[in-house]
Design an enzyme around this catalytic site. Structure first.
Site, short mmCIF file in Angstrom:
data_model
loop_
_atom_site.label_atom_id
_atom_site.label_comp_id
_atom_site.label_asym_id
_atom_site.label_seq_id
_atom_site.Cartn_x
_atom_site.Cartn_y
_atom_site.Cartn_z
N ARG A 1 -34.73 2.09 -36.99
CA ARG A 1 -35.94 1.37 -36.60
C ARG A 1 -35.60 0.01 -36.01
O ARG A 1 -34.47 -0.45 -36.11
CB ARG A 1 -36.92 1.26 -37.78
CG ARG A 1 -36.25 0.77 -39.08
CD ARG A 1 -37.17 -0.02 -39.91
NE ARG A 1 -37.59 -1.19 -39.20
CZ ARG A 1 -36.85 -2.28 -39.06
NH1 ARG A 1 -35.65 -2.37 -39.58
NH2 ARG A 1 -37.31 -3.33 -38.40
N GLY A 2 -36.64 -0.63 -35.42
CA GLY A 2 -36.40 -1.89 -34.74
C GLY A 2 -36.05 -1.58 -33.28
O GLY A 2 -35.22 -0.70 -33.02
N ALA A 3 -36.68 -2.30 -32.36
CA ALA A 3 -36.62 -1.91 -30.95
C ALA A 3 -35.19 -1.83 -30.38
O ALA A 3 -34.86 -0.88 -29.68
CB ALA A 3 -37.46 -2.88 -30.14
N ALA A 4 -34.36 -2.82 -30.68
CA ALA A 4 -33.01 -2.83 -30.10
C ALA A 4 -32.17 -1.69 -30.70
O ALA A 4 -31.42 -1.01 -29.98
CB ALA A 4 -32.33 -4.17 -30.36
N ARG B 1 -41.47 7.59 -30.88
CA ARG B 1 -42.31 6.43 -31.20
C ARG B 1 -42.79 5.82 -29.88
O ARG B 1 -41.98 5.61 -28.98
CB ARG B 1 -41.56 5.38 -32.04
CG ARG B 1 -41.16 5.90 -33.41
CD ARG B 1 -40.65 4.77 -34.30
NE ARG B 1 -41.73 3.95 -34.82
CZ ARG B 1 -41.53 2.80 -35.48
NH1 ARG B 1 -40.31 2.34 -35.66
NH2 ARG B 1 -42.56 2.10 -35.93
N CYS C 1 -41.61 -9.25 -40.30
CA CYS C 1 -40.88 -7.99 -40.08
C CYS C 1 -39.36 -8.24 -40.07
O CYS C 1 -38.87 -9.20 -40.68
CB CYS C 1 -41.36 -7.31 -38.80
SG CYS C 1 -40.93 -5.55 -38.73
N ASP D 1 -41.55 -5.54 -29.74
CA ASP D 1 -41.27 -4.15 -29.37
C ASP D 1 -41.51 -3.96 -27.88
O ASP D 1 -40.86 -3.14 -27.24
CB ASP D 1 -42.14 -3.21 -30.19
CG ASP D 1 -41.63 -3.19 -31.62
OD1 ASP D 1 -41.99 -4.10 -32.38
OD2 ASP D 1 -40.83 -2.29 -31.94
N ASN E 1 -45.83 -6.60 -31.19
CA ASN E 1 -44.85 -6.62 -32.30
C ASN E 1 -45.54 -6.10 -33.56
O ASN E 1 -46.73 -5.76 -33.55
CB ASN E 1 -44.34 -8.06 -32.49
CG ASN E 1 -43.14 -8.12 -33.43
OD1 ASN E 1 -42.19 -7.35 -33.30
ND2 ASN E 1 -43.18 -9.03 -34.39
N LYS E 2 -44.79 -6.05 -34.63
CA LYS E 2 -45.27 -5.50 -35.91
C LYS E 2 -46.66 -6.01 -36.27
O LYS E 2 -46.96 -7.19 -36.10
CB LYS E 2 -44.25 -5.86 -37.00
CG LYS E 2 -44.55 -5.40 -38.40
CD LYS E 2 -44.77 -3.91 -38.52
CE LYS E 2 -43.64 -3.08 -37.93
NZ LYS E 2 -43.95 -1.63 -37.88
N LYS F 1 -37.03 -5.44 -23.68
CA LYS F 1 -38.37 -5.33 -24.28
C LYS F 1 -39.48 -5.53 -23.24
O LYS F 1 -40.66 -5.44 -23.57
CB LYS F 1 -38.55 -6.37 -25.39
CG LYS F 1 -37.37 -6.55 -26.34
CD LYS F 1 -37.24 -5.42 -27.31
CE LYS F 1 -36.06 -5.58 -28.24
NZ LYS F 1 -36.10 -6.71 -29.14
C1 RUB Z 1 -39.91 -3.48 -35.93
C2 RUB Z 1 -40.46 -4.69 -35.27
C3 RUB Z 1 -39.47 -5.71 -34.76
C4 RUB Z 1 -39.15 -5.38 -33.28
C5 RUB Z 1 -37.98 -6.20 -32.78
O1 RUB Z 1 -40.91 -2.51 -36.17
O2 RUB Z 1 -41.64 -4.85 -35.04
O3 RUB Z 1 -39.98 -7.00 -34.83
O4 RUB Z 1 -38.85 -4.02 -33.14
O5 RUB Z 1 -36.78 -5.80 -33.43
P1 RUB Z 1 -40.50 -1.12 -36.90
P2 RUB Z 1 -35.36 -6.07 -32.74
O6 RUB Z 1 -39.88 -1.48 -38.20
O7 RUB Z 1 -41.80 -0.39 -37.03
O8 RUB Z 1 -39.54 -0.41 -35.96
O9 RUB Z 1 -35.32 -7.53 -32.46
O10 RUB Z 1 -34.35 -5.64 -33.77
O11 RUB Z 1 -35.29 -5.27 -31.49
#
Ligand code: RUB
Length: 322
Positions: free
Chosen positions: A27-30, A70, A135, A204, A214-215, A240
């Site tokens: 999880r998390g966009a990156a 997703r 988040c 995201d 974002n979250k 993003k």
């Molecule tokens: C994660 C979320 C993060 C972004 C950025 O949501 O909202 O703030 O994805 O993350 P989830 P990053 O837990 O539902 O995936 O900076 O790591 O890309």
């Protein structure tokens, strides 16, 4: 190999990655972007295609499986686009090698972008500052990590981030960096905003008008931060940026299972109710002070210039081509 809807072979590894993204194991966009790109690499490695056409059809089918996991983080389709863009070759072996090269170049760039972004974000942070996070964002953590490496001492209020408590991951990561962490429930954020120098959130997707997706809970936090005069900064690599929003499309907000919010027995006890579980929300640009990217810091309203430079006016979806 598994047969996809189009009767094309999709590697087990791709299905596994897709499941892990859907269940938020990944999880998390990156992180999602890197996993999706690597899964295309695994598809290429496992392919038993006998012709370049068959190989390409498999790659498209694999991309569709990943794409459907997703809907909100544009880093996922952007990663797929990146890999497809550089796939060339007249034989299966050449195609396979070019996917492999494209995937490793993508992952290398992702890594470099996050480090560069971290340096930009760290410039905003001063020794002794207090942050508030929502988040878990690796782009946000990159800013904090660089600031700490520069010798700055930081403390942070970390929102737990219901319903899945990704704030716990942030609390652990910040503690490991030596940041003094105070965990709070989401609804306590306003109470502590006066003690905070920066609200730092990830993204995201970023829309062409500078809105930050974002979250869930980010937009309410941003409105409160604006009301209290606390600067709110979004750390987001250019992966993003959501190119479809250049042509007026909106970003799809993922609705997740109600069981993340309430158990079946708890719900039964309450009686007939509806439970909604949106995973993300949209923060309008007027509530965001800056978007920090690997290309520098931008006022949200000017992000469209960078988006045009990087994507042009429109983008293709190579996995939908026949
Ligand atoms: C994660 C979320 C993060 C972004 C950025 O949501 O909202 O703030 O994805 O993350 P989830 P990053 O837990 O539902 O995936 O900076 O790591 O890309």
């Amino acid at each position: 190999m598994n047969r996809s809807e189009d009767d094309v072979d999709v590697a087990e590894a791709v299905h596994r990655t897709a499941e892990d993204i859907g269940s938020m194991e990944i999880r998390g966009a990156a992180t999602i972007a890197a996993a999706a790109a690597k899964a295309l690499g695994e598809q290429a490695a496992a392919s038993e295609a006998e012709s370049p056409e068959e190989f390409r059809a498999e790659l498209r089918a694999a991309a569709r499986v990943l794409y459907d996991t997703r809907p909100t983080a544009v880093s996922l389709p952007n990663a797929l686009r990146y890999v497809f863009r550089d796939v060339e070759g007249e034989t299966v072996e050449r195609l396979r090698a070019s996917v492999r090269a494209s995937v490793s170049e993508f992952c290398r760039r992702l890594d470099t972008a996050q480090k560069d972004l971290g340096r930009v974000g760290a410039n905003r942070l001063r020794d002794g500052d207090t942050l508030l996070t929502h988040c878990h964002s690796t782009d946000v953590l990159a800013c904090v990590e660089t600031a700490v490496e520069q010798g700055k001492s930081l403390s942070a209020y970390v929102k737990e981030t219901r319903p899945r408590n990704q704030g716990h991951i942030t609390a652990e990561a910040l503690t490991e960096l030596g940041v003094d962490v105070t965990l709070i429930v989401d609804s306590a954020a306003r109470r502590y905003l006066n003690e905070v120098d920066h609200v730092l959130v990830g993204a995201d997707s970023i829309a062409a008008d500078g809105s930050v997706i974002n979250k869930i809970g980010t937009s309410g936090l941003a409105v409160n931060a604006r009301d209290r005069g606390t600067p709110i900064v979004c750390a987001a690599q250019t992966i993003k940026l959501h190119p479809d929003t250049l042509t007026g499309q909106t970003v799809d907000i993922e609705m997740r299972d109600e069981r993340e919010v309430i158990s079946e027995s708890e719900e039964r006890e309450i009686g007939e109710i509806t439970v909604l579980n949106p995973a993300f929300d949209v923060t309008p640009p007027r509530y965001v002070d800056a978007i920090v990217t690997e290309r520098g810091q931008f006022p949200p309203e000017s992000i469209v210039t960078l988006m045009r430079e990087l994507f042009g006016e429109s983008t293709s979806e190579p996995w939908t081509e026949t």
